[in-house]
Scaffold this motif. Structure first.
Motif, PDB file in Angstrom:
ATOM      1  N   PHE A  24       0.832  -1.198   0.000  1.00  0.00           N
ATOM      2  CA  PHE A  24       0.000   0.000   0.000  1.00  0.00           C
ATOM      3  C   PHE A  24       0.873   1.257   0.000  1.00  0.00           C
ATOM      4  O   PHE A  24       0.552   2.241  -0.652  1.00  0.00           O
ATOM      5  CB  PHE A  24      -0.921   0.020   1.226  1.00  0.00           C
ATOM      6  N   LYS A  27       2.246   1.599  -3.682  1.00  0.00           N
ATOM      7  CA  LYS A  27       1.339   1.805  -4.818  1.00  0.00           C
ATOM      8  C   LYS A  27       0.031   2.487  -4.464  1.00  0.00           C
ATOM      9  O   LYS A  27      -0.788   2.755  -5.345  1.00  0.00           O
ATOM     10  CB  LYS A  27       1.012   0.457  -5.458  1.00  0.00           C
ATOM     11  N   GLY A  28      -0.184   2.748  -3.194  1.00  0.00           N
ATOM     12  CA  GLY A  28      -1.465   3.313  -2.799  1.00  0.00           C
ATOM     13  C   GLY A  28      -2.515   2.223  -2.713  1.00  0.00           C
ATOM     14  O   GLY A  28      -2.342   1.141  -3.273  1.00  0.00           O
ATOM     15  N   PHE A  29      -3.593   2.514  -2.024  1.00  0.00           N
ATOM     16  CA  PHE A  29      -4.613   1.493  -1.804  1.00  0.00           C
ATOM     17  C   PHE A  29      -5.221   0.992  -3.110  1.00  0.00           C
ATOM     18  O   PHE A  29      -5.220  -0.206  -3.383  1.00  0.00           O
ATOM     19  CB  PHE A  29      -5.732   2.042  -0.908  1.00  0.00           C
ATOM     20  N   HIS A  30      -5.668   1.905  -3.927  1.00  0.00           N
ATOM     21  CA  HIS A  30      -6.329   1.482  -5.160  1.00  0.00           C
ATOM     22  C   HIS A  30      -5.325   0.971  -6.186  1.00  0.00           C
ATOM     23  O   HIS A  30      -5.653   0.115  -7.004  1.00  0.00           O
ATOM     24  CB  HIS A  30      -7.132   2.642  -5.753  1.00  0.00           C
ATOM     25  N   GLY A  31      -4.137   1.497  -6.137  1.00  0.00           N
ATOM     26  CA  GLY A  31      -3.109   1.077  -7.091  1.00  0.00           C
ATOM     27  C   GLY A  31      -2.566  -0.313  -6.793  1.00  0.00           C
ATOM     28  O   GLY A  31      -2.099  -1.010  -7.694  1.00  0.00           O
ATOM     29  N   GLU A 112      -3.725   7.101   2.976  1.00  0.00           N
ATOM     30  CA  GLU A 112      -4.802   6.272   2.426  1.00  0.00           C
ATOM     31  C   GLU A 112      -5.992   6.095   3.350  1.00  0.00           C
ATOM     32  O   GLU A 112      -7.001   5.542   2.947  1.00  0.00           O
ATOM     33  CB  GLU A 112      -4.259   4.874   2.064  1.00  0.00           C
ATOM     34  N   LEU A 114      -8.313   7.835   4.280  1.00  0.00           N
ATOM     35  CA  LEU A 114      -9.590   8.412   3.866  1.00  0.00           C
ATOM     36  C   LEU A 114     -10.367   7.506   2.924  1.00  0.00           C
ATOM     37  O   LEU A 114     -11.552   7.715   2.695  1.00  0.00           O
ATOM     38  CB  LEU A 114      -9.343   9.775   3.205  1.00  0.00           C
ATOM     39  N   TYR A 115      -9.696   6.515   2.370  1.00  0.00           N
ATOM     40  CA  TYR A 115     -10.393   5.604   1.469  1.00  0.00           C
ATOM     41  C   TYR A 115     -11.142   4.511   2.225  1.00  0.00           C
ATOM     42  O   TYR A 115     -11.819   3.689   1.607  1.00  0.00           O
ATOM     43  CB  TYR A 115      -9.405   4.985   0.477  1.00  0.00           C
ATOM     44  N   ALA A 167       6.641  15.997   7.810  1.00  0.00           N
ATOM     45  CA  ALA A 167       7.601  16.445   6.799  1.00  0.00           C
ATOM     46  C   ALA A 167       8.984  15.886   7.115  1.00  0.00           C
ATOM     47  O   ALA A 167       9.692  15.389   6.230  1.00  0.00           O
ATOM     48  CB  ALA A 167       7.632  17.967   6.752  1.00  0.00           C
ATOM     49  N   ASP A 170       9.399  12.257   6.395  1.00  0.00           N
ATOM     50  CA  ASP A 170       9.765  11.987   5.005  1.00  0.00           C
ATOM     51  C   ASP A 170      11.276  11.931   4.838  1.00  0.00           C
ATOM     52  O   ASP A 170      11.811  11.032   4.198  1.00  0.00           O
ATOM     53  CB  ASP A 170       9.217  13.088   4.096  1.00  0.00           C
TER      54      ASP A 170
END
Lengths: 203, 203
Positions: A24, A27-31, A112, A114-115, A167, A170
Motif C-alpha cells: 500500500f 502503490k497506494g490502496f487502489h493502485g 490512504e 480516507l479511502y 515532513a 519523510d
DNA sequence: ATAATTTTCTATAGATCTATAGAATTCTTC
DNA sequence: GAAGAATTCTATAGATCTATAGAAAATTAT
C-alpha cells in the motif's frame, strides 16, 4: 474453514499486515492489488483472504498498526508530570521514532486512511483526534504555566507540530543514515526557539 | 480529428483539468475513474479523451496546475530585495493562498504525484526542487545577514516550513470560514518566534 | 497412523475500467 | 446555408481485479 475476521494477532497475521503495509505504501490502496500483497508474503492471491475478509479490512489493519504505537505513547506523555519542553520533546521523539520503525504503515495511515468506509474509519478517527487533543492540551497547560507565549494559538501549534513531524518523517524515511537523535534536536530547537535571533528571559 | 496532446489552455481544457483535480482529490488517482471526471464536466466518458491522451496525462496536468502558481511566485520572492522576515511571510502567504484558491489540485500534487511515470514526473520534480532550493537559500541568506540563528539547519528549516504550510493548508481547506490573513499571522509568528517566551534583541 | 485443524492452492464468476474507432452533432467562417 | 473544423456521442475490445468455492496439502493433536 475460515476464521480470518477474528482479530488474532498471530505471527502470520502480523506478516500479512506488514506485507500489505509495504505494498500500500508503494502503490497506494487502489493502485495495489491483492496479488502483489500475497506475493510479498510468498503465497497466492486467493490465499490472502484467509487473513483478511477484504482488501479494505487489510487497509484498516495497516492504518491501525501504523499509529497505535505513538498514539498510545501520547497518553503516557500527556499524563506525565514533566514540564512543557520535556513533553514536547517526548512527543517529537515518539513520532519520529515511529517513522523510523514502521514508516510504511505510517505512510499508509497518512495517505490512504480516507479511502476507508466510515464504519471502519471511526476507530482510527477516535485515536487520531485523541492524539491531537492531548497535544493541544499540552500547549494550553504550557501557556498557563508560562512556558508558552500568550500569543501562540494552541490549535495551530498542535497542527504545526504534526505537520513538521510528518515532513521530517519523510526525510527520515528517505535517508536511513540520518541520525534520529540529531533530527530530534534540530526539530525541537526550531519549534521552541523559532528561526530568528532572540535572547531567553527565563520567567 | 484528434488534437488533444498539444498543450493548449483553452477554457474547456481548463475546465477539464479542474474536473480531474476535483475527482482525483476526492478519490485518489487509482480510485477515480475517467467516467467520474467526464460526468463532472457534463460529458460522456469517451469524450474525455478529446482533452487528455490518457488518464495519466490528466494527472500530470492537474499536478502542474496545482503548483505552478506558487512555484512561480517563489522565484519572484527569492530574487526580491526584501529582508528575511518579509520573504518568509511572502512565502507562507503565497503557499496558503494557493491552498485556498486551488486546494484540490494542490492536494492531488501532494498525494498523487508519485503515481506518475518518471518521464512525466521530471518536469514537476524540477519545479518542486527549485522551490525547495530557493526557500533553503532564503534561510542561508538570512543567516548571513544575522536575521536567522546560527544553530538553525537551513535544510530542515525549509522542510519544516513546507510541512507546516501543508498541515495548515488542511485546516484552511476544511474550514472555509477561516480568515486567511489571521492564519498567516499566527503561522509566521510561530515560525519566527517559536513557542516559548523570548525577548527580541534586534541585531 | 488416523483424525481434526489449519493453511494454501486452483479456477473462475462477475464486475469494472481504459482507450479507441467511427458516427453524429454542434460551432465557425465564408 | 454550405464547407470545414471542433466537440461529443455510442459501442466495444481487451485487460485487470476482487472475492468465493471447493479441493489439496501441511500441520497438530489423539
Amino acid at each position: 474453514m475460515q476464521q480470518a475476521s477474528a482479530e488474532k494477532y498471530t505471527k502470520q497475521r502480523q506478516a500479512a499486515i506488514r506485507a500489505a503495509a509495504s505494498v500500500f505504501a508503494e502503490k497506494g490502496f487502489h493502485g495495489a492489488c491483492t496479488k502483489d500483497i500475497a506475493e510479498r508474503m510468498g503465497i497466492k492471491q486467493g490465499s490472502l483472504y484467509y487473513y483478511f475478509k477484504s482488501k479494505e479490512e487489510a487497509l484498516g489493519e495497516v492504518c491501525l498498526f501504523g499509529i497505535q504505537d505513538y498514539v498510545g505513547h501520547m497518553a503516557t506523555i500527556a499524563d506525565s508530570n514533566q514540564p512543557f519542553e520535556a513533553k514536547l520533546i517526548a512527543t517529537i521523539t515518539s513520532h519520529l521514532s515511529s517513522y523510523r520503525e514502521r514508516n510504511e504503515a505510517l505512510k499508509v495511515y497518512n495517505d490512504e486512511r480516507l479511502y476507508l468506509p466510515k464504519a471502519r474509519r471511526s476507530r482510527l478517527k477516535e485515536l487520531g483526534s485523541g492524539y491531537r487533543q492531548r497535544l493541544e492540551r499540552i500547549f494550553e497547560e504550557g501557556r498557563i504555566s508560562g512556558a508558552v507565549r500568550q500569543s501562540v494559538d494552541c490549535h495551530f501549534a498542535a497542527q504545526a507540530v504534526i505537520g513538521m513531524c510528518n515532513a521530517w518523517g519523510d526525510l527520515i524515511v528517505r535517508d536511513p543514515d540520518l541520525d534520529l537523535f540529531t533530527v530530534i534536536q534540530k526539530c525541537t530547537d526550531l519549534l521552541i526557539n523559532g528561526f530568528t535571533k532572540k535572547t531567553t528571559t527565563t520567567t
